[in-house]
Design a protein around this motif. Structure first.
Motif, PDB file in Angstrom:
ATOM      1  N   LEU A  80      27.211  -6.440  18.345  1.00 37.42           N
ATOM      2  CA  LEU A  80      26.832  -8.060  18.545  1.00 37.42           C
ATOM      3  C   LEU A  80      28.036  -8.344  17.324  1.00 37.42           C
ATOM      4  O   LEU A  80      27.487  -8.463  16.383  1.00 37.42           O
ATOM      5  N   SER A 100      22.981  -3.365  17.945  1.00 44.11           N
ATOM      6  CA  SER A 100      21.636  -4.632  18.372  1.00 44.11           C
ATOM      7  C   SER A 100      20.666  -3.597  17.617  1.00 44.11           C
ATOM      8  O   SER A 100      19.428  -3.922  17.718  1.00 44.11           O
ATOM      9  N   ASN A 325      23.026 -12.734  28.525  1.00 42.59           N
ATOM     10  CA  ASN A 325      22.379 -11.568  29.130  1.00 42.59           C
ATOM     11  C   ASN A 325      23.608 -10.140  29.535  1.00 42.59           C
ATOM     12  O   ASN A 325      24.431 -10.390  29.455  1.00 42.59           O
ATOM     13  N   THR A 329      19.043  -6.157  29.398  1.00 52.22           N
ATOM     14  CA  THR A 329      18.679  -7.217  27.985  1.00 52.22           C
ATOM     15  C   THR A 329      18.987  -8.558  27.764  1.00 52.22           C
ATOM     16  O   THR A 329      20.365  -8.835  27.728  1.00 52.22           O
ATOM     17  N   PHE A 331      19.606 -11.340  24.977  1.00 54.68           N
ATOM     18  CA  PHE A 331      19.344 -11.513  23.579  1.00 54.68           C
ATOM     19  C   PHE A 331      18.967 -13.175  23.587  1.00 54.68           C
ATOM     20  O   PHE A 331      20.128 -14.004  24.196  1.00 54.68           O
ATOM     21  N   TYR A 332      18.965 -13.107  22.283  1.00 52.64           N
ATOM     22  CA  TYR A 332      18.502 -15.084  22.621  1.00 52.64           C
ATOM     23  C   TYR A 332      17.817 -15.676  20.956  1.00 52.64           C
ATOM     24  O   TYR A 332      17.965 -14.738  19.860  1.00 52.64           O
ATOM     25  N   VAL A 340      18.105 -13.708  15.370  1.00 47.66           N
ATOM     26  CA  VAL A 340      18.972 -13.221  17.282  1.00 47.66           C
ATOM     27  C   VAL A 340      17.900 -12.209  17.558  1.00 47.66           C
ATOM     28  O   VAL A 340      17.511 -11.030  16.683  1.00 47.66           O
ATOM     29  N   TYR A 341      17.431 -12.222  18.427  1.00 49.45           N
ATOM     30  CA  TYR A 341      16.062 -11.051  19.363  1.00 49.45           C
ATOM     31  C   TYR A 341      17.098 -10.776  20.136  1.00 49.45           C
ATOM     32  O   TYR A 341      17.732 -10.968  21.204  1.00 49.45           O
ATOM     33  N   MET A 342      16.005  -8.974  20.401  1.00 47.01           N
ATOM     34  CA  MET A 342      17.065  -9.078  22.392  1.00 47.01           C
ATOM     35  C   MET A 342      15.313  -8.617  22.735  1.00 47.01           C
ATOM     36  O   MET A 342      13.788  -8.191  21.826  1.00 47.01           O
ATOM     37  N   VAL A 353      17.628  -8.040  16.008  1.00 51.75           N
ATOM     38  CA  VAL A 353      18.550  -7.436  16.077  1.00 51.75           C
ATOM     39  C   VAL A 353      19.137  -8.046  14.409  1.00 51.75           C
ATOM     40  O   VAL A 353      19.330  -7.216  13.445  1.00 51.75           O
ATOM     41  N   VAL A 363      27.800 -10.989  22.580  1.00 48.84           N
ATOM     42  CA  VAL A 363      27.180  -9.663  22.432  1.00 48.84           C
ATOM     43  C   VAL A 363      29.055  -8.387  23.421  1.00 48.84           C
ATOM     44  O   VAL A 363      28.763  -8.818  24.696  1.00 48.84           O
TER      45      VAL A 363
END
Length: 380
Positions: A80, A100, A325, A329, A331-332, A340-342, A353, A363
């Motif tokens: 990322l 990630s 996406n 997965t 990512f947002y 940032v999370y996944m 992340v 990503v």
């Protein structure tokens, strides 16, 4: 403790009495200081233990490193790239990267100046000083592709499709030869490209519509006729979009312009008119037979709808700012949260992340080979 009592036959002068009294007061004072010191040390120790425990549990909950089972073994690792913005009068945009799973967090290029980054196999692209530039992943060399006036862009194959200048004109650039070709197509808001055609959202007087061209930018076709289009994404044969003409409901249109209709009574996010920020992939994507969308009717949480039976399901319950996406997965970034999370939509595996305060991220879809990764790499 210094004694103050004395035998009946003992004589004690006033001076000696006051001296002993003074020593007792000093002893009591020192005892009080030592007592407060012990209390302070005890409280500090307890707080330190509490903080360490909280840090441990936080990392165990949010960090890839401490998660076992629950799909972690099946989760692909990606790289990322993200931008951090310095707190200066002139923004300092630094490019960073992290795997990630939280390892190999590093500065790629300090004060690179890129915004609106996109990643290919060999390069990181970004807008720098209004022009389009790219960073070679291997050499870290920066080179210019389009000199100036780039508002946004899309890369497909060897071509960059960009929106340029005050009239939002479509420009094509070959990323190998760097040859730039200007078109006379103006008022462009968004771009999608597939193997055969280029699809553009064009702003007219009262609405925005989707039109298509072949790769030579010929044979114009009006794809939508009734809708006021905002935010577009594509599948193999359809384009999905938010229709401002119907209270931001999500519609689809066949790429051959044969069908234009509502997906269901689901509400997506609509743009605010800022060309630079219009990017449907931040709020919608299609995977298999499901459409994932940021639900504006439910505090911008992430939902999916099955495109056959129209059943819906909430995927992520927090308010989301943007998504991307990659495979299975998503990512947002959460709203009002720079981290940032996944989330794996197949296994329900979720992890944080990166904890850095970031302004944007992208990503790389190439899977990281963690088996050959250097074991000395440090986790974020």
């Amino acid at each position: 403790m210094q004694r103050l009592d004395f035998e009946s036959n003992e004589k004690l002068t006033r001076k000696e009495y006051l001296k002993r009294k003074k020593k007792q007061a000093k002893s009591l004072k020192n005892f009080g200081i030592r007592k407060r010191k012990y209390i302070f040390v005890a409280v500090t120790t307890i707080l330190s233990i509490y903080i360490l425990l909280q840090f441990y549990f936080y990392n165990k909950t949010n960090s890839y490193k401490y998660v076992a089972g629950e799909g972690v073994e099946d989760q692909n690792v990606y790289n990322l790239y993200y931008i951090t913005e310095g707190y200066t009068y002139t923004p300092k945009y630094t490019l960073n990267s992290i795997n990630s799973d939280g390892f190999d967090n590093k500065v790629v290029y300090d004060n690179l100046g890129f915004t609106n980054i996109k990643v290919t196999e060999k390069y990181v692209y970004g807008i720098k000083d209004t022009g389009l530039s790219r960073l070679n992943k291997t050499t870290n060399q920066v080179e210019n592709i389009i000199e100036k006036d780039v508002k946004k862009y899309t890369i497909f194959g060897n071509t960059v499709y960009s929106i340029n200048g005050d009239k939002n004109t479509l420009t094509l650039a070959n990323i190998e030869t760097k040859e730039v070709k200007n078109t006379n197509i103006q008022n462009v808001c968004e771009i999608l490209v597939d193997d055969n055609n280029v699809f553009l959202v064009i702003a007219n007087m009262d609405k925005k519509a989707i039109v298509s061209y072949n790769k030579n930018m010929e044979n114009k076709v009006e794809v939508t006729k009734k809708s006021n289009v905002s935010y577009i994404v594509q599948s193999t044969d359809k384009i999905f979009y938010v229709n401002k003409a119907d209270s931001n409901k999500i519609y689809y249109v066949k790429k051959d312009a044969s069908i234009e209709e509502k997906v269901a009574d689901i509400v997506g996010r609509a743009d605010n008119g800022n060309i630079k920020e219009i990017d449907g992939s931040n709020y919608l994507y299609v995977r298999n037979n499901d459409l994932y969308f940021v639900n504006a009717a439910d505090n911008n949480t992430l939902w999916k709808i099955n495109l056959e039976d129209k059943s819906t399901k909430k995927i992520i319950s927090t308010s989301i700012e943007i998504i991307q996406n990659v495979d299975n997965t998503v990512f947002y970034k959460e709203k009002n949260n720079m981290e940032v999370y996944m989330y794996n939509v197949d296994t329900n595996f979720m992890s944080q992340v990166v904890r850095n305060k970031i302004s944007e991220f992208y990503v790389d879809s190439l899977v990281v080979d963690i088996k050959n990764r250097n074991n000395t790499q440090v986790k974020n």
